[in-house]
Design a protein around this motif. Structure first.
Motif, PDB file in Angstrom:
ATOM      1  N   SER A 222      -5.683  -3.284 -12.998  1.00 45.33           N
ATOM      2  CA  SER A 222      -6.816  -3.882 -12.282  1.00 45.33           C
ATOM      3  C   SER A 222      -7.490  -4.995 -13.064  1.00 45.33           C
ATOM      4  O   SER A 222      -8.202  -5.822 -12.487  1.00 45.33           O
ATOM      5  CB  SER A 222      -7.865  -2.810 -11.981  1.00 45.33           C
ATOM      6  OG  SER A 222      -8.449  -2.331 -13.187  1.00 45.33           O
TER       7      SER A 222
ATOM      8  N   GLY B 232     -14.813   1.053  -7.649  1.00 47.17           N
ATOM      9  CA  GLY B 232     -14.655   0.571  -6.276  1.00 47.17           C
ATOM     10  C   GLY B 232     -15.598  -0.553  -5.920  1.00 47.17           C
ATOM     11  O   GLY B 232     -15.486  -1.140  -4.836  1.00 47.17           O
TER      12      GLY B 232
ATOM     13  N   HIS C 269     -12.956   4.829  -6.037  1.00 44.07           N
ATOM     14  CA  HIS C 269     -14.417   4.730  -6.030  1.00 44.07           C
ATOM     15  C   HIS C 269     -15.045   5.822  -6.892  1.00 44.07           C
ATOM     16  O   HIS C 269     -15.556   6.824  -6.401  1.00 44.07           O
ATOM     17  CB  HIS C 269     -14.933   4.831  -4.593  1.00 44.07           C
ATOM     18  CG  HIS C 269     -14.486   3.719  -3.707  1.00 44.07           C
ATOM     19  ND1 HIS C 269     -15.250   2.598  -3.462  1.00 44.07           N
ATOM     20  CD2 HIS C 269     -13.324   3.541  -3.027  1.00 44.07           C
ATOM     21  CE1 HIS C 269     -14.592   1.779  -2.656  1.00 44.07           C
ATOM     22  NE2 HIS C 269     -13.419   2.334  -2.374  1.00 44.07           N
TER      23      HIS C 269
ATOM     24  N   MET D 196     -14.692  -5.078  -6.922  1.00 48.82           N
ATOM     25  CA  MET D 196     -13.255  -5.312  -7.097  1.00 48.82           C
ATOM     26  C   MET D 196     -12.836  -6.317  -6.029  1.00 48.82           C
ATOM     27  O   MET D 196     -12.624  -5.963  -4.866  1.00 48.82           O
ATOM     28  CB  MET D 196     -12.469  -4.014  -6.970  1.00 48.82           C
ATOM     29  CG  MET D 196     -10.997  -4.154  -7.355  1.00 48.82           C
ATOM     30  SD  MET D 196     -10.102  -2.576  -7.186  1.00 48.82           S
ATOM     31  CE  MET D 196      -8.541  -3.015  -7.969  1.00 48.82           C
TER      32      MET D 196
ATOM     33  N   ARG E  92       0.834  -1.205   0.000  1.00 42.82           N
ATOM     34  CA  ARG E  92       0.000   0.000   0.000  1.00 42.82           C
ATOM     35  C   ARG E  92       0.873   1.260   0.000  1.00 42.82           C
ATOM     36  O   ARG E  92       0.622   2.219  -0.730  1.00 42.82           O
ATOM     37  CB  ARG E  92      -0.911  -0.012   1.228  1.00 42.82           C
ATOM     38  CG  ARG E  92      -1.949   1.101   1.258  1.00 42.82           C
ATOM     39  CD  ARG E  92      -2.729   1.102   2.577  1.00 42.82           C
ATOM     40  NE  ARG E  92      -3.194  -0.221   2.920  1.00 42.82           N
ATOM     41  CZ  ARG E  92      -4.312  -0.778   2.478  1.00 42.82           C
ATOM     42  NH1 ARG E  92      -5.084  -0.083   1.664  1.00 42.82           N
ATOM     43  NH2 ARG E  92      -4.660  -2.002   2.838  1.00 42.82           N
TER      44      ARG E  92
ATOM     45  N   GLY F  38      -6.604   1.643  -1.459  1.00 43.44           N
ATOM     46  CA  GLY F  38      -6.485   0.406  -2.222  1.00 43.44           C
ATOM     47  C   GLY F  38      -7.405   0.332  -3.419  1.00 43.44           C
ATOM     48  O   GLY F  38      -7.137  -0.384  -4.389  1.00 43.44           O
ATOM     49  N   ARG F  39      -8.499   1.084  -3.353  1.00 46.25           N
ATOM     50  CA  ARG F  39      -9.483   1.105  -4.441  1.00 46.25           C
ATOM     51  C   ARG F  39      -9.859   2.543  -4.766  1.00 46.25           C
ATOM     52  O   ARG F  39      -9.869   3.410  -3.892  1.00 46.25           O
ATOM     53  CB  ARG F  39     -10.753   0.334  -4.047  1.00 46.25           C
ATOM     54  CG  ARG F  39     -10.583  -1.167  -3.875  1.00 46.25           C
ATOM     55  CD  ARG F  39     -11.915  -1.802  -3.450  1.00 46.25           C
ATOM     56  NE  ARG F  39     -11.850  -3.244  -3.395  1.00 46.25           N
ATOM     57  CZ  ARG F  39     -11.439  -3.943  -2.325  1.00 46.25           C
ATOM     58  NH1 ARG F  39     -11.069  -3.285  -1.220  1.00 46.25           N
ATOM     59  NH2 ARG F  39     -11.411  -5.253  -2.353  1.00 46.25           N
TER      60      ARG F  39
ATOM     61  N   TRP G 177     -10.282   7.826  -3.201  1.00 51.57           N
ATOM     62  CA  TRP G 177      -9.227   6.823  -3.043  1.00 51.57           C
ATOM     63  C   TRP G 177      -9.166   6.399  -1.580  1.00 51.57           C
ATOM     64  O   TRP G 177      -8.966   7.236  -0.694  1.00 51.57           O
ATOM     65  CB  TRP G 177      -7.886   7.394  -3.492  1.00 51.57           C
ATOM     66  CG  TRP G 177      -6.714   6.482  -3.289  1.00 51.57           C
ATOM     67  CD1 TRP G 177      -5.760   6.555  -2.310  1.00 51.57           C
ATOM     68  CD2 TRP G 177      -6.366   5.337  -4.083  1.00 51.57           C
ATOM     69  NE1 TRP G 177      -4.848   5.543  -2.454  1.00 51.57           N
ATOM     70  CE2 TRP G 177      -5.194   4.777  -3.531  1.00 51.57           C
ATOM     71  CE3 TRP G 177      -6.940   4.740  -5.205  1.00 51.57           C
ATOM     72  CZ2 TRP G 177      -4.587   3.646  -4.068  1.00 51.57           C
ATOM     73  CZ3 TRP G 177      -6.328   3.610  -5.739  1.00 51.57           C
ATOM     74  CH2 TRP G 177      -5.164   3.074  -5.183  1.00 51.57           C
ATOM     75  N   ASP G 178      -9.334   5.096  -1.323  1.00 52.32           N
ATOM     76  CA  ASP G 178      -9.341   4.613   0.063  1.00 52.32           C
ATOM     77  C   ASP G 178      -8.027   3.943   0.454  1.00 52.32           C
ATOM     78  O   ASP G 178      -7.944   3.294   1.498  1.00 52.32           O
ATOM     79  CB  ASP G 178     -10.523   3.665   0.300  1.00 52.32           C
ATOM     80  CG  ASP G 178     -10.424   2.362  -0.497  1.00 52.32           C
ATOM     81  OD1 ASP G 178      -9.369   2.100  -1.126  1.00 52.32           O
ATOM     82  OD2 ASP G 178     -11.404   1.588  -0.498  1.00 52.32           O
TER      83      ASP G 178
ATOM     84  N   ASP H 143      -7.984  -5.674  -3.980  1.00 55.05           N
ATOM     85  CA  ASP H 143      -7.547  -4.290  -4.126  1.00 55.05           C
ATOM     86  C   ASP H 143      -6.096  -4.229  -4.585  1.00 55.05           C
ATOM     87  O   ASP H 143      -5.405  -5.254  -4.680  1.00 55.05           O
ATOM     88  CB  ASP H 143      -7.783  -3.501  -2.839  1.00 55.05           C
ATOM     89  CG  ASP H 143      -6.923  -3.974  -1.662  1.00 55.05           C
ATOM     90  OD1 ASP H 143      -6.011  -4.807  -1.855  1.00 55.05           O
ATOM     91  OD2 ASP H 143      -7.175  -3.501  -0.534  1.00 55.05           O
TER      92      ASP H 143
END
Length: 336
Positions: free
Chosen positions: A260, A232, A214, A235, A157, A211-212, A208-209, A238
């Motif tokens: 992805s 998002g 959205h 998926m 990450r 990892g994904r 953006w969280d 991630d």
């Protein structure tokens, strides 16, 4: 910050920072290429941010930003590995080929190693023979810093440096024969195209969280909406999980691109979804729409790409502005 590579000088182009509204660019010489910046990211990124602030605050010394002048952010990369993180897409395509999908696909990421020596700019043509079954695939990708072998998901990450869009072109009629050999894709996966700019994750805000991403990924074919799935949603794996999976048995060099796979959402009823024209979120590739057509009516209707067709892939922020710029490609017949 937003970074692009202009067609200038060497085949690796010239790195520039781009304003958030994608109207202006500013050269960051002597930082020549995006790869050189990634190699020494912790040292160079603060300097790039100074240039980024400058291009966003003033027009002084800037030039108009032209996506037509862009190469891929990384015109050639040490590694381009594409996943199938949206397992719904994998299940549908394998169903169309009459191939059963192992249950492990839901728990163990699937990756293939693509060609990274000739990555295409956002407006480069898609060249191919119509008999090959030319298809687009709208995707998200991240660019990493150095990732050690055996990296944890958390290490992965922290290694994400940039995010961008991809058109991972597939030649559908060549895929079955290649996979039947048991050795993976090669001729069926030509050069992929990338968005005009790559952005640092902080530019994406709450979308953006870690990892994904959205937001809807918008695809049009010949000017008509084709897909708008949320990247998002659905998926299965991630990006940190994909990166850690890729680094299980080898380190990843700075500048590694991880895709992805085709973005795919289930329908509201849990089924394969509906075309945009029928009120659904549509699809990020023609193959998936053809599969759904076959499931619902027993026959496919949508043809694969032909010379003269145009594909556009883009993502808009909450403010309605383009985040990465658009991948906008025309299809051209391949010369023999």
């Amino acid at each position: 910050m937003k970074l692009a590579t202009l067609r200038a000088g060497s085949r690796d182009g010239q790195l520039v920072v781009v304003s958030r509204d994608l109207t202006r660019s500013l050269s960051v010489m002597p930082i020549a290429t995006l790869q050189s910046a990634l190699d020494e990211w912790d040292t160079i990124a603060p300097t790039l941010r100074v240039f980024s602030d400058r291009v966003n605050e003033s027009e002084k010394g800037t030039l108009p930003f032209d996506p037509q002048a862009c190469l891929a952010p990384l015109p050639r990369a040490y590694q381009w590995a594409d996943a199938s993180a949206y397992v719904n897409h994998v299940a549908l395509v394998r169903q169309a080929r009459g191939v059963e999908m192992p249950e492990s696909f839901w728990t163990d990421p699937l990756l293939y190693q693509g060609g990274s020596d000739s990555l295409l700019g956002p407006c480069a043509p898609i060249r191919g023979d119509e008999s090959w079954g030319i298809d687009f695939e709208a995707e998200i990708a991240v660019v990493t810093g150095d990732v050690p072998m055996g990296a944890s998901v958390e290490q992965a990450r922290k290694a994400i440096r940039l995010v961008m869009l991809v058109n991972d072109v597939s030649l559908r009629h060549l895929i079955p024969g290649e996979l039947a050999k048991g050795f993976g894709f090669f001729q069926s996966k030509p050069s992929s195209a990338f968005s005009p700019v790559a952005v640092t994750p902080d530019e994406l805000g709450d979308a953006w969280d870690g990892g994904r991403l959205h937001l809807p990924l918008l695809s049009t074919l010949n000017g008509k909406p084709f897909g708008k799935p949320d990247t998002g949603v659905d998926m299965t794996f991630d990006f940190p999980t994909l990166i850690a999976h890729a680094a299980k048995t080898r380190p990843l060099a700075a500048g590694t691109i991880i895709g992805s796979g085709t973005v795919s959402n289930r329908g509201a009823d849990g089924g394969p979804g509906r075309p945009v024209g029928e009120g659904g979120l549509g699809y990020s590739c023609i193959a998936e729409q053809r599969v759904v057509e076959a499931i619902l009516s027993g026959a496919t209707k949508t043809p694969f790409l032909k010379a003269g067709d145009r594909v556009r892939i883009e993502m808009l922020g909450a403010d309605g502005q383009s985040i990465f710029g658009a991948i906008d490609q025309a299809v051209e017949a391949a010369s023999r």
